[in-house]
Design a protein around this motif. Structure first.
Motif, mmCIF file in Angstrom:
data_model
loop_
_atom_site.group_PDB
_atom_site.id
_atom_site.type_symbol
_atom_site.label_atom_id
_atom_site.label_comp_id
_atom_site.label_asym_id
_atom_site.label_seq_id
_atom_site.Cartn_x
_atom_site.Cartn_y
_atom_site.Cartn_z
ATOM 1 N N SER A 29 -2.593 6.010 -7.554
ATOM 2 C CA SER A 29 -3.764 5.605 -6.771
ATOM 3 C C SER A 29 -4.164 4.163 -7.067
ATOM 4 O O SER A 29 -4.467 3.381 -6.149
ATOM 5 C CB SER A 29 -4.936 6.545 -7.064
ATOM 6 O OG SER A 29 -4.664 7.851 -6.616
ATOM 7 N N VAL A 30 -4.174 3.796 -8.328
ATOM 8 C CA VAL A 30 -4.549 2.429 -8.717
ATOM 9 C C VAL A 30 -3.565 1.425 -8.147
ATOM 10 O O VAL A 30 -3.960 0.381 -7.587
ATOM 11 C CB VAL A 30 -4.631 2.315 -10.256
ATOM 12 C CG1 VAL A 30 -4.775 0.850 -10.679
ATOM 13 C CG2 VAL A 30 -5.808 3.129 -10.782
ATOM 14 N N LEU A 31 -2.254 1.693 -8.287
ATOM 15 C CA LEU A 31 -1.247 0.764 -7.765
ATOM 16 C C LEU A 31 -1.337 0.648 -6.246
ATOM 17 O O LEU A 31 -1.187 -0.448 -5.688
ATOM 18 C CB LEU A 31 0.151 1.234 -8.174
ATOM 19 C CG LEU A 31 0.490 1.128 -9.677
ATOM 20 C CD1 LEU A 31 1.868 1.702 -9.959
ATOM 21 C CD2 LEU A 31 0.414 -0.329 -10.132
ATOM 22 N N SER A 32 -1.580 1.773 -5.554
ATOM 23 C CA SER A 32 -1.721 1.741 -4.091
ATOM 24 C C SER A 32 -2.964 0.943 -3.696
ATOM 25 O O SER A 32 -2.951 0.178 -2.723
ATOM 26 C CB SER A 32 -1.826 3.174 -3.546
ATOM 27 O OG SER A 32 -0.686 3.907 -3.864
ATOM 28 N N TYR A 33 -4.049 1.123 -4.447
ATOM 29 C CA TYR A 33 -5.288 0.383 -4.187
ATOM 30 C C TYR A 33 -5.072 -1.120 -4.362
ATOM 31 O O TYR A 33 -5.474 -1.929 -3.510
ATOM 32 C CB TYR A 33 -6.367 0.886 -5.132
ATOM 33 C CG TYR A 33 -7.652 0.091 -5.088
ATOM 34 C CD1 TYR A 33 -8.513 0.194 -3.992
ATOM 35 C CD2 TYR A 33 -8.010 -0.756 -6.140
ATOM 36 C CE1 TYR A 33 -9.693 -0.521 -3.951
ATOM 37 C CE2 TYR A 33 -9.178 -1.474 -6.111
ATOM 38 C CZ TYR A 33 -10.028 -1.363 -5.015
ATOM 39 O OH TYR A 33 -11.184 -2.080 -4.973
ATOM 40 N N LEU A 34 -4.409 -1.502 -5.444
ATOM 41 C CA LEU A 34 -4.152 -2.930 -5.713
ATOM 42 C C LEU A 34 -3.200 -3.519 -4.677
ATOM 43 O O LEU A 34 -3.321 -4.694 -4.301
ATOM 44 C CB LEU A 34 -3.566 -3.098 -7.121
ATOM 45 C CG LEU A 34 -4.517 -2.750 -8.291
ATOM 46 C CD1 LEU A 34 -3.775 -2.832 -9.617
ATOM 47 C CD2 LEU A 34 -5.735 -3.681 -8.284
ATOM 48 N N PHE A 35 -2.232 -2.706 -4.214
ATOM 49 C CA PHE A 35 -1.259 -3.200 -3.241
ATOM 50 C C PHE A 35 -1.927 -3.593 -1.922
ATOM 51 O O PHE A 35 -1.551 -4.580 -1.284
ATOM 52 C CB PHE A 35 -0.205 -2.116 -2.993
ATOM 53 C CG PHE A 35 0.917 -2.543 -2.109
ATOM 54 C CD1 PHE A 35 1.980 -3.293 -2.618
ATOM 55 C CD2 PHE A 35 0.926 -2.208 -0.759
ATOM 56 C CE1 PHE A 35 3.008 -3.698 -1.789
ATOM 57 C CE2 PHE A 35 1.958 -2.606 0.071
ATOM 58 C CZ PHE A 35 3.011 -3.354 -0.448
ATOM 59 N N PHE A 36 -2.949 -2.802 -1.516
ATOM 60 C CA PHE A 36 -3.622 -3.063 -0.240
ATOM 61 C C PHE A 36 -4.961 -3.790 -0.417
ATOM 62 O O PHE A 36 -5.717 -3.918 0.542
ATOM 63 C CB PHE A 36 -3.860 -1.742 0.508
ATOM 64 C CG PHE A 36 -2.610 -1.111 1.039
ATOM 65 C CD1 PHE A 36 -1.870 -1.719 2.039
ATOM 66 C CD2 PHE A 36 -2.172 0.096 0.528
ATOM 67 C CE1 PHE A 36 -0.726 -1.129 2.530
ATOM 68 C CE2 PHE A 36 -1.026 0.703 1.010
ATOM 69 C CZ PHE A 36 -0.290 0.079 2.014
ATOM 70 N N LEU A 37 -5.258 -4.260 -1.634
ATOM 71 C CA LEU A 37 -6.566 -4.855 -1.927
ATOM 72 C C LEU A 37 -6.894 -6.031 -1.025
ATOM 73 O O LEU A 37 -8.031 -6.193 -0.557
ATOM 74 C CB LEU A 37 -6.612 -5.286 -3.406
ATOM 75 C CG LEU A 37 -7.977 -5.786 -3.905
ATOM 76 C CD1 LEU A 37 -9.024 -4.665 -3.787
ATOM 77 C CD2 LEU A 37 -7.874 -6.248 -5.360
ATOM 78 N N SER A 38 -5.894 -6.865 -0.748
ATOM 79 C CA SER A 38 -6.133 -8.065 0.063
ATOM 80 C C SER A 38 -6.112 -7.777 1.555
ATOM 81 O O SER A 38 -6.470 -8.638 2.360
ATOM 82 C CB SER A 38 -5.076 -9.132 -0.264
ATOM 83 O OG SER A 38 -3.786 -8.637 0.015
ATOM 84 N N LEU A 39 -5.681 -6.565 1.944
ATOM 85 C CA LEU A 39 -5.543 -6.253 3.364
ATOM 86 C C LEU A 39 -6.671 -5.395 3.912
ATOM 87 O O LEU A 39 -7.025 -5.484 5.089
ATOM 88 C CB LEU A 39 -4.203 -5.533 3.600
ATOM 89 C CG LEU A 39 -2.929 -6.308 3.220
ATOM 90 C CD1 LEU A 39 -1.696 -5.442 3.418
ATOM 91 C CD2 LEU A 39 -2.804 -7.590 4.057
#
Length: 609
Positions: A29-39
């Protein structure tokens, strides 16, 4: 580390795996959140709630389906697929609930978190399995491992090798042999196919082989015998591959699941495939009563019937110990079936009627009988009381209690009987066919030959004689018998009973008759000995025995064929009144055993004309 984890109990292991899984959920969940953070703009609260909810659903589903505790060093594709799907479903349900609860929602985050979590959960299991296997292999010195030859490089061999690689034990497959020339040189699971079975002695010597495992489910008896002879010469034990379904679902363990080659393999009796829908329709949801439920056939009928979801099985027998044993055996896998043990004697009509009225069976399988030919020659009164009076009592109770159907177990010895046992069983056939003429209940009889391994069969006798070093005693080297396995006979009895509607006498196809002396030779071969080591002697025909058994007389030509293994014989019947008169005369006669025997045999043979 591996050793310490192995010593934990089931609950401790489950808690550790759930802790590891929680880390997988959070990390994904954390990695998915960080991956889309800028989008996308996604509140951290949403991520926290989604993760917590997904993990809770995952724990609930895995507990219901028992998926987490199934994953271990024996796990295979089915186990991992189930866990993967549970992981995805947990994320999908959590995402759906989050969509309802929050104003903001991201499909991209949810999908990536779902897939990431599922992959991480599976990866941790695979990593554990890899570490365990490598740890186990380094622990086992090659000199300490049992060297095994695998015979068969076809589908069975491939399935076996796949299972073997997932199940490390102190066993090493050193070579594979197969008679197919096109398979020579192939590599299956890291082991080479060296050639055909002619190489067996050479391979045994070269690789210091301890065991051979046959992985050809359809191997013919001649090939089995050849393998046994070659392996016996080199003191190599021979086993066969377990059922394919057991191997596929991961139930195979090299040190505990091995199956010895048995006498049915050498006789070439193939497993009978029946229409299970008909069997299920016959049994499901019904109350079944089995007389003689503690005997060889009765107990196996109980096991077979249990597979088709009856409501209740009444286990009726005279011997308390045998009923106790089968009752507690069945209780281990009872499921929704209600088992009722009943101690009762079929010679006691009032007791039978009381049980029938109380339990209200839909079908009665009558397996209670005295079956030992020489013993019944010496005890004709007991044969009369148990086989004739007992059957008459059961048949009357079926009629009186309005039971739907009665299936009686008969025997090939009822054909032209020279002995009291066969004669009493022929009279028993007449009773059920006669009762069918006057009753609203359906009656039938099922006639077949000897069953391998039953208490009265020759197999246990031969086994005991072999254990004592011989000799094996055969009454006459010309003697032949029909043979069938106990499970095969029992299932065919149930199947034949499903066809019953008008007092039929069903005949089971027993295949070709077998010489008893040939059976003795095969038993010696199975024991790992040779005929030079264990002698076979002729002891002389015993009272009442026939050299050859028959399934039908010339006048009982087969009426029709219901199945590849089941026929309906044109067996002569008799009005029940005539049979009752005969029974009444014998019941009140003061004849000695010899005269009683003569009367029963005479009546039984006259009935066939």
């Amino acid at each position: 580390m591996v050793d310490q984890v192995q010593k934990l109990n089931k609950m401790q292991k489950l808690m550790i795996w759930h802790a590891v899984d929680l880390v997988s959920f959070v990390t994904s969940s954390v990695l998915s959140y960080l991956f889309f953070l800028s989008l996308i703009h996604l509140p951290a609260t949403y991520v926290f709630i989604y993760t917590l909810l997904a993990f809770a659903i995952y724990v609930l589903l895995s507990s219901i389906l028992n998926s987490s505790t199934k994953i271990n060093r024996y796990s295979g594709m089915i186990d991992y697929t189930l866990l993967f799907l549970i992981s995805l479903l947990s994320g999908a349900v959590s995402g759906g609930l989050s969509l309802i609860a929050f104003d903001t929602f991201s499909y991209r985050f949810t999908v990536l978190a779902m897939i990431g979590t599922a992959l991480m959960i599976i990866s941790t299991r695979l990593l554990w399995q890899t570490i365990y296997l490598s740890k186990y292999k380094t622990r086992n010195n090659d000199d300490e491992m049992k060297h095994v030859i695998l015979i068969g490089a076809g589908d069975g061999g491939s399935i076996f090798m796949n299972s073997y690689r997932r199940n490390p034990n102190k066993v090493k497959i050193v070579a594979i042999l197969d008679d197919d020339p096109y398979k020579k040189g192939l590599n299956i699971g890291g082991v080479k196919v060296l050639g055909d079975l002619s190489l067996l002695p050479q391979v045994i010597e070269t690789y210091d082989v301890h065991e051979a495992i046959v992985a050809i489910p359809s191997l013919d008896p001649v090939s089995y015998e050849e393998i046994l002879k070659l392996c016996n010469q080199h003191k190599v034990d021979v086993y066969k591959m377990p059922k394919v379904e057991d191997v596929l679902i991961g139930n195979y363990r090299p040190n505990t699941s091995k199956q010895k080659v048995n006498i049915s393999d050498l006789l070439g009796r193939q497993e009978v495939l029946l229409d299970e829908t008909r069997l299920r329709n016959e049994i499901e949801g019904k109350t079944i009563l089995i007389t003689g439920a503690g005997g060889s056939i009765g107990s196996e009928i109980s096991r077979q019937v249990s597979q088709f979801n009856p409501k209740k099985i009444v286990l009726l027998g005279h011997g308390e110990n045998s009923i106790y044993l089968i009752y507690h055996e069945l209780l281990k896998n009872a499921g929704m079936v209600n088992y009722v043990p009943v101690i009762a004697d079929v010679q006691d009509y009032s007791r039978l009627l009381s049980v029938f009225k109380e339990e209200k069976p839909d079908i009665v399988y009558h397996a209670a009988a005295h079956k030992h030919v020489p013993l019944m020659e010496s005890n004709p009164v007991e044969a009369f009381k148990n086989n004739i009076i007992g059957t008459y009592n059961v048949a009357k109770a079926v009629n009186q209690a309005r039971v739907g159907k009665m299936v009686m177990i008969s025997t090939d010895k009822a054909v032209r009987p020279p002995n009291v046992m066969g004669a009493t069983k022929r009279v028993a056939e007449l009773i059920v066919t006669g009762m069918n003429q006057i009753s609203d209940s359906v009656y039938c009889a099922v006639r077949f030959g000897n069953v391998l391994g039953s208490r009265g069969s020759v197999i246990p006798v031969f086994e005991k004689q072999i254990a004592q070093g011989g000799p094996l005693t055969v009454t006459d080297f010309r003697m032949t018998r029909y043979f069938m396995t106990i499970p095969e006979a029992s299932r065919l009895v149930i199947y034949a009973g499903a066809y019953a509607h008008n007092g039929e006498v069903f005949i089971l196809d027993m295949g070709e008759p077998v010489k008893i002396v040939d059976l003795a030779k095969k038993m010696i071969l199975l024991s790992g000995h040779t005929e030079n080591e264990i002698e076979i002697k002729e002891s002389g025909i015993r009272p009442g025995e026939k050299l050859y058994e028959e399934l039908l007389t010339s006048s009982e030509l087969v009426d029709n064929q219901l199945d590849d293994k089941i026929f309906v014989g044109k067996v002569a019947t008799m009005p029940l009144e005539e049979i009752e008169v005969f029974i009444e005369e014998l019941h009140h006669s003061e004849d000695d055993g010899r005269k009683l025997k003569e009367k029963i045999i005479s009546f039984a043979n006259q009935s066939a004309n």
